[in-house]
Design a protein around this motif. Structure first.
Motif, PDB file in Angstrom:
ATOM      1  N   SER A 190       0.831  -1.208   0.000  1.00  0.00           N
ATOM      2  CA  SER A 190       0.000   0.000   0.000  1.00  0.00           C
ATOM      3  C   SER A 190       0.863   1.254   0.000  1.00  0.00           C
ATOM      4  O   SER A 190       0.554   2.238  -0.694  1.00  0.00           O
ATOM      5  N   ASN A 191       1.957   1.245   0.765  1.00  0.00           N
ATOM      6  CA  ASN A 191       2.821   2.423   0.831  1.00  0.00           C
ATOM      7  C   ASN A 191       3.561   2.656  -0.483  1.00  0.00           C
ATOM      8  O   ASN A 191       3.850   3.798  -0.845  1.00  0.00           O
ATOM      9  N   LEU A 192       3.886   1.578  -1.203  1.00  0.00           N
ATOM     10  CA  LEU A 192       4.655   1.701  -2.432  1.00  0.00           C
ATOM     11  C   LEU A 192       3.794   1.752  -3.688  1.00  0.00           C
ATOM     12  O   LEU A 192       4.327   1.894  -4.791  1.00  0.00           O
ATOM     13  N   SER A 193       2.496   1.614  -3.531  1.00  0.00           N
ATOM     14  CA  SER A 193       1.626   1.597  -4.712  1.00  0.00           C
ATOM     15  C   SER A 193       1.537   2.979  -5.339  1.00  0.00           C
ATOM     16  O   SER A 193       1.657   4.004  -4.660  1.00  0.00           O
ATOM     17  N   VAL A 194       1.328   3.024  -6.639  1.00  0.00           N
ATOM     18  CA  VAL A 194       1.213   4.273  -7.383  1.00  0.00           C
ATOM     19  C   VAL A 194      -0.261   4.636  -7.477  1.00  0.00           C
ATOM     20  O   VAL A 194      -1.033   3.954  -8.161  1.00  0.00           O
ATOM     21  N   LYS A 195      -0.638   5.690  -6.767  1.00  0.00           N
ATOM     22  CA  LYS A 195      -2.049   6.112  -6.766  1.00  0.00           C
ATOM     23  C   LYS A 195      -2.426   6.862  -8.036  1.00  0.00           C
ATOM     24  O   LYS A 195      -3.556   6.795  -8.502  1.00  0.00           O
ATOM     25  N   GLY A 196      -1.461   7.604  -8.589  1.00  0.00           N
ATOM     26  CA  GLY A 196      -1.710   8.406  -9.776  1.00  0.00           C
ATOM     27  C   GLY A 196      -0.538   9.345 -10.016  1.00  0.00           C
ATOM     28  O   GLY A 196       0.398   9.412  -9.205  1.00  0.00           O
ATOM     29  N   VAL A 197      -0.574  10.088 -11.121  1.00  0.00           N
ATOM     30  CA  VAL A 197       0.498  11.028 -11.464  1.00  0.00           C
ATOM     31  C   VAL A 197      -0.112  12.271 -12.098  1.00  0.00           C
ATOM     32  O   VAL A 197      -1.256  12.253 -12.573  1.00  0.00           O
ATOM     33  N   MET A 198       0.673  13.333 -12.081  1.00  0.00           N
ATOM     34  CA  MET A 198       0.276  14.567 -12.743  1.00  0.00           C
ATOM     35  C   MET A 198       0.739  14.507 -14.197  1.00  0.00           C
ATOM     36  O   MET A 198       1.907  14.263 -14.478  1.00  0.00           O
ATOM     37  N   VAL A 199      -0.201  14.756 -15.120  1.00  0.00           N
ATOM     38  CA  VAL A 199       0.090  14.767 -16.549  1.00  0.00           C
ATOM     39  C   VAL A 199      -0.378  16.089 -17.117  1.00  0.00           C
ATOM     40  O   VAL A 199      -1.582  16.348 -17.208  1.00  0.00           O
ATOM     41  N   GLU A 200       0.590  16.961 -17.446  1.00  0.00           N
ATOM     42  CA  GLU A 200       0.294  18.286 -18.005  1.00  0.00           C
ATOM     43  C   GLU A 200      -0.665  19.055 -17.105  1.00  0.00           C
ATOM     44  O   GLU A 200      -1.656  19.638 -17.565  1.00  0.00           O
ATOM     45  N   GLY A 201      -0.380  19.053 -15.804  1.00  0.00           N
ATOM     46  CA  GLY A 201      -1.192  19.794 -14.849  1.00  0.00           C
ATOM     47  C   GLY A 201      -2.483  19.124 -14.440  1.00  0.00           C
ATOM     48  O   GLY A 201      -3.258  19.686 -13.663  1.00  0.00           O
ATOM     49  N   GLU A 202      -2.737  17.910 -14.906  1.00  0.00           N
ATOM     50  CA  GLU A 202      -3.969  17.184 -14.585  1.00  0.00           C
ATOM     51  C   GLU A 202      -3.622  15.922 -13.805  1.00  0.00           C
ATOM     52  O   GLU A 202      -2.706  15.182 -14.163  1.00  0.00           O
ATOM     53  N   TRP A 203      -4.388  15.699 -12.714  1.00  0.00           N
ATOM     54  CA  TRP A 203      -4.165  14.502 -11.906  1.00  0.00           C
ATOM     55  C   TRP A 203      -4.844  13.310 -12.563  1.00  0.00           C
ATOM     56  O   TRP A 203      -6.053  13.311 -12.800  1.00  0.00           O
TER      57      TRP A 203
ATOM     58  N   LYS B 139      10.852   8.614  -4.590  1.00  0.00           N
ATOM     59  CA  LYS B 139      11.940   9.427  -4.079  1.00  0.00           C
ATOM     60  C   LYS B 139      11.475  10.309  -2.926  1.00  0.00           C
ATOM     61  O   LYS B 139      12.292  10.700  -2.086  1.00  0.00           O
ATOM     62  N   THR B 140      10.189  10.653  -2.892  1.00  0.00           N
ATOM     63  CA  THR B 140       9.638  11.539  -1.873  1.00  0.00           C
ATOM     64  C   THR B 140       8.475  10.848  -1.175  1.00  0.00           C
ATOM     65  O   THR B 140       7.987   9.796  -1.613  1.00  0.00           O
ATOM     66  N   LEU B 141       8.025  11.455  -0.085  1.00  0.00           N
ATOM     67  CA  LEU B 141       6.895  10.900   0.654  1.00  0.00           C
ATOM     68  C   LEU B 141       5.569  11.128  -0.064  1.00  0.00           C
ATOM     69  O   LEU B 141       4.607  10.402   0.171  1.00  0.00           O
ATOM     70  N   ASP B 142       5.526  12.131  -0.918  1.00  0.00           N
ATOM     71  CA  ASP B 142       4.280  12.448  -1.620  1.00  0.00           C
ATOM     72  C   ASP B 142       4.572  12.590  -3.110  1.00  0.00           C
ATOM     73  O   ASP B 142       4.566  13.698  -3.653  1.00  0.00           O
ATOM     74  N   PRO B 143       4.852  11.482  -3.810  1.00  0.00           N
ATOM     75  CA  PRO B 143       5.183  11.578  -5.243  1.00  0.00           C
ATOM     76  C   PRO B 143       3.983  12.028  -6.066  1.00  0.00           C
ATOM     77  O   PRO B 143       2.866  11.547  -5.868  1.00  0.00           O
ATOM     78  N   LYS B 144       4.256  12.954  -6.981  1.00  0.00           N
ATOM     79  CA  LYS B 144       3.189  13.503  -7.814  1.00  0.00           C
ATOM     80  C   LYS B 144       3.396  13.241  -9.294  1.00  0.00           C
ATOM     81  O   LYS B 144       2.435  13.010 -10.021  1.00  0.00           O
TER      82      LYS B 144
END
Length: 276
Positions: free
Chosen positions: A94-107, A222-227
């Motif tokens: 759960s801690n290492l899972s990828v919840k989502g990413v920012m793509v061109e300013g959009e989550w 790399k960070t606690l709150d990857p975006k």
């Protein structure tokens, strides 16, 4: 009587922790809404940083409590197929899972779009090298003597391969073939000759058999709150055969590297062309 008092204290502590976490998450949610509306000020950014720090401190205290209990239970139960063991694994996932990413300013949190974003990003970074390679037009003053060259190019023996296997960690992350070094050590009498043949084949022909160089690419935050995608560091989980070969190469280079490179030039020790 003491157990009853401690249970009440623990219940109150957990309740306060839950309330504090919920308050901090609500505060972060409100700040993120302001940021989405482009109402960015220095005060808002500092407020978000402070809330993130407080949330991290609260989670760290909970993690320390969990680690203390885990050590006790691990000493009792060990690496068993239990609810406790699977709980530890699920928490890490759960801690290492990828919840989502920012793509061109959009989550973006749609799994297919997230996968496409990671695939395109790393496909651009890790392209196949071109035909032409750079060369250093410089004569290095330090050279290997004939005896050192003979030691480096001497055929790899089974004892050297066995020492390399025993020099590697036993139970690290599983690789595509699912085998760890503990397996090779325990059943060396059975699989050892075949592993030696495979390693010697590489040193004789300079290539692996199909599939021996396969690896899992894992994304580490790399960070606690990857975006964004750049907030993840890719690492490769390579097979045991590949590790044995690199361990042998490193061991042989260790015997001569001090005569080629100064102690203050260790940054250049990874250059393969330097030793060719």
């Amino acid at each position: 009587m003491l157990k009853k008092v401690i249970r009440v204290w623990v219940a109150d502590y957990k309740r306060l922790q839950s309330v504090r976490i919920r308050e901090l998450k609500d505060k972060l949610s409100d700040i993120d809404k302001l940021l989405d509306q482009r109402n960015v000020t220095v005060e808002i950014l500092f407020s978000r940083m402070e809330a993130m720090k407080q949330l991290q401190d609260v989670n760290s205290s909970g993690s320390r409590d969990f680690m203390q209990k885990a050590k006790i239970r691990w000493a009792i139960e060990g690496d068993e197929n239990s609810n406790f063991f699977h709980g530890v694994i699920n928490r890490k996932r759960s801690n290492l899972s990828v919840k989502g990413v920012m793509v061109e300013g959009e989550w973006v949190d749609d799994p297919s779009r997230v996968k496409d974003e990671f695939r395109s990003h790393f496909a651009d970074r890790f392209q196949e090298p071109g035909i032409s390679r750079g060369r250093l037009n410089f004569c290095f003053p330090n050279r290997l003597n004939s005896e050192q060259v003979t030691d480096l190019e001497y055929p790899v023996l089974c004892d050297e391969i066995r020492d390399a296997v025993w020099a590697c960690g036993e139970n690290k992350s599983p690789v595509p073939d699912g085998f760890t070094f503990e397996f090779f050590r325990k059943f060396w009498d059975v699989v050892g000759p075949d592993l030696c043949t495979a390693v010697q084949w590489f040193f004789e022909h300079g290539s692996f058999a199909t599939g021996c160089n396969s690896s899992f690419v894992v994304l580490i935050p790399k960070t606690l709150d990857p975006k964004v995608v750049n907030d993840y560091r890719p690492i490769s989980l390579i097979g045991c055969l590949y590790k044995v070969v690199t361990k042998i190469l490193a061991s042989r280079l260790l015997m001569v590297i001090s005569d080629l490179i100064s102690d203050v030039q260790t940054a250049f020790s990874q250059s393969a062309d330097f030793f060719s």
